[in-house]
Design a protein around this motif. Sequence first.
Motif, PDB file in Angstrom:
ATOM      1  N   GLU A  16      49.627  22.677  47.817  1.00  0.00           N
ATOM      2  CA  GLU A  16      49.806  23.260  46.478  1.00  0.00           C
ATOM      3  C   GLU A  16      51.199  23.855  46.344  1.00  0.00           C
ATOM      4  O   GLU A  16      51.872  23.665  45.328  1.00  0.00           O
ATOM      5  N   ASP A  17      51.660  24.568  47.383  1.00  0.00           N
ATOM      6  CA  ASP A  17      53.015  25.128  47.364  1.00  0.00           C
ATOM      7  C   ASP A  17      54.061  24.025  47.319  1.00  0.00           C
ATOM      8  O   ASP A  17      55.080  24.132  46.615  1.00  0.00           O
ATOM      9  N   GLU A  18      53.829  22.970  48.122  1.00  0.00           N
ATOM     10  CA  GLU A  18      54.772  21.842  48.145  1.00  0.00           C
ATOM     11  C   GLU A  18      54.828  21.152  46.783  1.00  0.00           C
ATOM     12  O   GLU A  18      55.899  20.784  46.284  1.00  0.00           O
ATOM     13  N   PHE A  19      53.652  20.977  46.177  1.00  0.00           N
ATOM     14  CA  PHE A  19      53.548  20.336  44.866  1.00  0.00           C
ATOM     15  C   PHE A  19      54.354  21.124  43.829  1.00  0.00           C
ATOM     16  O   PHE A  19      55.139  20.567  43.055  1.00  0.00           O
ATOM     17  N   ARG A  20      54.158  22.441  43.838  1.00  0.00           N
ATOM     18  CA  ARG A  20      54.874  23.307  42.903  1.00  0.00           C
ATOM     19  C   ARG A  20      56.384  23.245  43.149  1.00  0.00           C
ATOM     20  O   ARG A  20      57.180  23.160  42.215  1.00  0.00           O
ATOM     21  N   SER A  21      56.766  23.287  44.424  1.00  0.00           N
ATOM     22  CA  SER A  21      58.182  23.285  44.782  1.00  0.00           C
ATOM     23  C   SER A  21      58.874  21.996  44.330  1.00  0.00           C
ATOM     24  O   SER A  21      59.984  22.026  43.790  1.00  0.00           O
ATOM     25  N   ILE A  22      58.217  20.871  44.565  1.00  0.00           N
ATOM     26  CA  ILE A  22      58.811  19.583  44.161  1.00  0.00           C
ATOM     27  C   ILE A  22      58.961  19.528  42.640  1.00  0.00           C
ATOM     28  O   ILE A  22      59.990  19.080  42.110  1.00  0.00           O
ATOM     29  N   ALA A  77      48.998  14.880  45.191  1.00  0.00           N
ATOM     30  CA  ALA A  77      47.891  14.941  44.230  1.00  0.00           C
ATOM     31  C   ALA A  77      46.694  14.145  44.731  1.00  0.00           C
ATOM     32  O   ALA A  77      45.536  14.586  44.595  1.00  0.00           O
ATOM     33  N   GLU A  78      46.960  13.004  45.298  1.00  0.00           N
ATOM     34  CA  GLU A  78      45.866  12.161  45.801  1.00  0.00           C
ATOM     35  C   GLU A  78      45.040  12.907  46.835  1.00  0.00           C
ATOM     36  O   GLU A  78      43.808  12.875  46.822  1.00  0.00           O
ATOM     37  N   ARG A  79      45.692  13.634  47.734  1.00  0.00           N
ATOM     38  CA  ARG A  79      44.982  14.342  48.806  1.00  0.00           C
ATOM     39  C   ARG A  79      44.292  15.608  48.276  1.00  0.00           C
ATOM     40  O   ARG A  79      43.199  15.946  48.715  1.00  0.00           O
ATOM     41  N   MET A  80      44.929  16.293  47.346  1.00  0.00           N
ATOM     42  CA  MET A  80      44.281  17.478  46.778  1.00  0.00           C
ATOM     43  C   MET A  80      43.024  17.101  46.005  1.00  0.00           C
ATOM     44  O   MET A  80      41.980  17.766  46.100  1.00  0.00           O
ATOM     45  N   ILE A  81      43.107  16.033  45.248  1.00  0.00           N
ATOM     46  CA  ILE A  81      41.942  15.595  44.472  1.00  0.00           C
ATOM     47  C   ILE A  81      40.830  15.123  45.397  1.00  0.00           C
ATOM     48  O   ILE A  81      39.650  15.439  45.202  1.00  0.00           O
ATOM     49  N   CYS A 122      52.733  12.244  33.538  1.00  0.00           N
ATOM     50  CA  CYS A 122      51.347  12.421  33.998  1.00  0.00           C
ATOM     51  C   CYS A 122      50.769  11.098  34.498  1.00  0.00           C
ATOM     52  O   CYS A 122      50.080  11.057  35.528  1.00  0.00           O
ATOM     53  N   GLU A 123      51.031  10.043  33.759  1.00  0.00           N
ATOM     54  CA  GLU A 123      50.529   8.729  34.175  1.00  0.00           C
ATOM     55  C   GLU A 123      51.153   8.299  35.506  1.00  0.00           C
ATOM     56  O   GLU A 123      50.486   7.742  36.378  1.00  0.00           O
ATOM     57  N   GLN A 124      52.462   8.545  35.650  1.00  0.00           N
ATOM     58  CA  GLN A 124      53.140   8.141  36.889  1.00  0.00           C
ATOM     59  C   GLN A 124      52.565   8.853  38.113  1.00  0.00           C
ATOM     60  O   GLN A 124      52.468   8.265  39.193  1.00  0.00           O
ATOM     61  N   ILE A 125      52.178  10.118  37.934  1.00  0.00           N
ATOM     62  CA  ILE A 125      51.700  10.902  39.073  1.00  0.00           C
ATOM     63  C   ILE A 125      50.208  10.747  39.287  1.00  0.00           C
ATOM     64  O   ILE A 125      49.740  10.596  40.423  1.00  0.00           O
ATOM     65  N   PHE A 126      49.420  10.716  38.214  1.00  0.00           N
ATOM     66  CA  PHE A 126      47.966  10.853  38.352  1.00  0.00           C
ATOM     67  C   PHE A 126      47.150   9.617  37.997  1.00  0.00           C
ATOM     68  O   PHE A 126      45.964   9.568  38.310  1.00  0.00           O
TER      69      PHE A 126
END
Length: 611
Positions: free
Chosen positions: A78-84, A170-174, A245-249
């Motif tokens: 989550e921290d890495e996601f926010r940082s990126i 995102a894939e791993r968090m979901i 959003c589409e590109q990431i999720f």
Amino acid sequence: MEPPESITLDAAEKIILRWDSIASEETRDRMIFEGDRREVDQYLQAVDEIQRSMSAVTISDGDCKLNSAIQIAMARLEDEFRSILISNTSPLETDSLIDPSFSTHGSSMSEHSGEFEEYSEDERMLRQVGESPKAGESSSRNSASYRSTNSIRELDLIPAEAIDDLRCIAERMISAGYLRECVQVYGSVRKSAVDSSFRRLGIEKLSIGDIQRLDWDVLEVKIRRWIRAAKVCVRILFASEKKLCEQIFEGLDTPIDDACFIETVKGPAIQLFNFAEAISISRRTPEKLFKMLDLHDALMNLLPDIDAVFESKLAESVRMQAAEILSRLAEAARGILSEFENAVLSEPSKVAVPGGTIHPLTRYVMNYINLISDYKQTLLELIVSKPSTGSRYSGDQTMPDMDLAEFEGRTPLALHLIWIIVILQFNMEGKSKCYRDLSLAHLFIMNNLHYIVQKAKGSEELREIIGDDYLKKLTWKYQQAATNYQRATWVRVLYCLRDEGLHVSGSFSSGVSKSALRDRFKTFNAMFEEVHRTQATWHVPDSQLREELRISITEKLLPAYRSFLGRFRNHIESGRHPENYIKYSADELETAVLDFFEGYPASQHLRRRSQ
């Protein structure tokens, strides 16, 4: 690159714990994805191994080791996601996105603004009834940074490498059940970016109440800015956020890309459309019509793009808000036109304008309907009902009559504009009664009707809407007013030049009564001088009409005077002091007529005559 070697569960746990930002001071301030790519791949492999192990074995309630590891991993991701997201977010260069060729009818209105500013009296009069007056697509660039779909331009907001990393996280968090946390982090960061773009576009955080309390002059500027900004927001900013959003999720979970998009832009979208909504429900006054129509046209053009960008079920409220605002703007425009008709009808000023010139209300109304004609295409669609006109059989003396049957086949818009002109004529006829001099009253009607005709002829759009048949009717009316003026003024003057009453029956002399003739010349001189004294101060502002009226006067006056002078000059000149009776030659009368309708101040006119 060769795939990384597989690792054991123990090794995976050690990697996760080593990057525990709470327990490890060494890694607390470091970001995995900012370092060596081998460490990134190793960490992701460790997360995958723990998730695989959790799904492959049954874990007892007491054994929380793997649960703890996955929680630590998710906190780190989550921290890495926010940082990126934060490190790859840069402000949108909004200035370069607004096409300088962009225009609305607002520019058309500004071209006419001088006419409105010139007649401050118009505003004063309509304020007495609660009114006062006041209308391109972004070109496509050849660039790999966005794709274009019709008018929508989708920019790449984040570099492709960063998007790959975000998608991996995102894939791993979901997969681990941390969908809500992922969406919240994404929405928080990207909404902040959208807010920053809003500020750059000049979109303020104002409530509907705040907007309605602003002065209209301030709102006019904000409306022009809003129209430009709304195009950028819908077609570029929101569309690009949706693409990101589409590109990431996309493909990770059925609704997540839509959920992240709505989490990001729903608040800003509501903020954006609240402005247009506040305008649509504001008090209806004539000066607001053209900006209302600009807003309507802008929103109408944007509606297909809004439907495309906010196509999901989750975004239905945004689509509905935009459609409802469009409907309210249309209704407001219809209401304002009706209010304007009532304002013109009931405009209360009873002070006669000096010199019988064009009334400020006439200028105001004709400039106003000229601008209305600039919005012909929009108003042809919005104005669908006929005006509520008076009837000659109603007996209502406060309402002009207009037989709609005379205008069969005309559009409702044409009927409304003709009705406004009918109301204006009715109002001017009422104001003409303020003049004690009937000749001046006729001149006043002539001036105002002539102005109406000339303004209508000067606008191709307005002339087409009103029609040449109606303009011919108005032309006949102002010509009739000119005839009525000449009769009221010159019949009694020319009456002095008749032969009746000058001849003496049964006399052995010449048969002409010299005393009666002298009286006739004195009366003519006095009457002409009085007409000259007063009508040089009257004003016909149109130079061609002024000249035509003078020519018409001289064509009647000079032949009659020359004939009278030719028949009776000898009778006066044979007597004493003929200069007291024959004061003017025909040429001097013609020169004097040139002073008529110049609008001279009385003092200036007297000085001219004494020179």
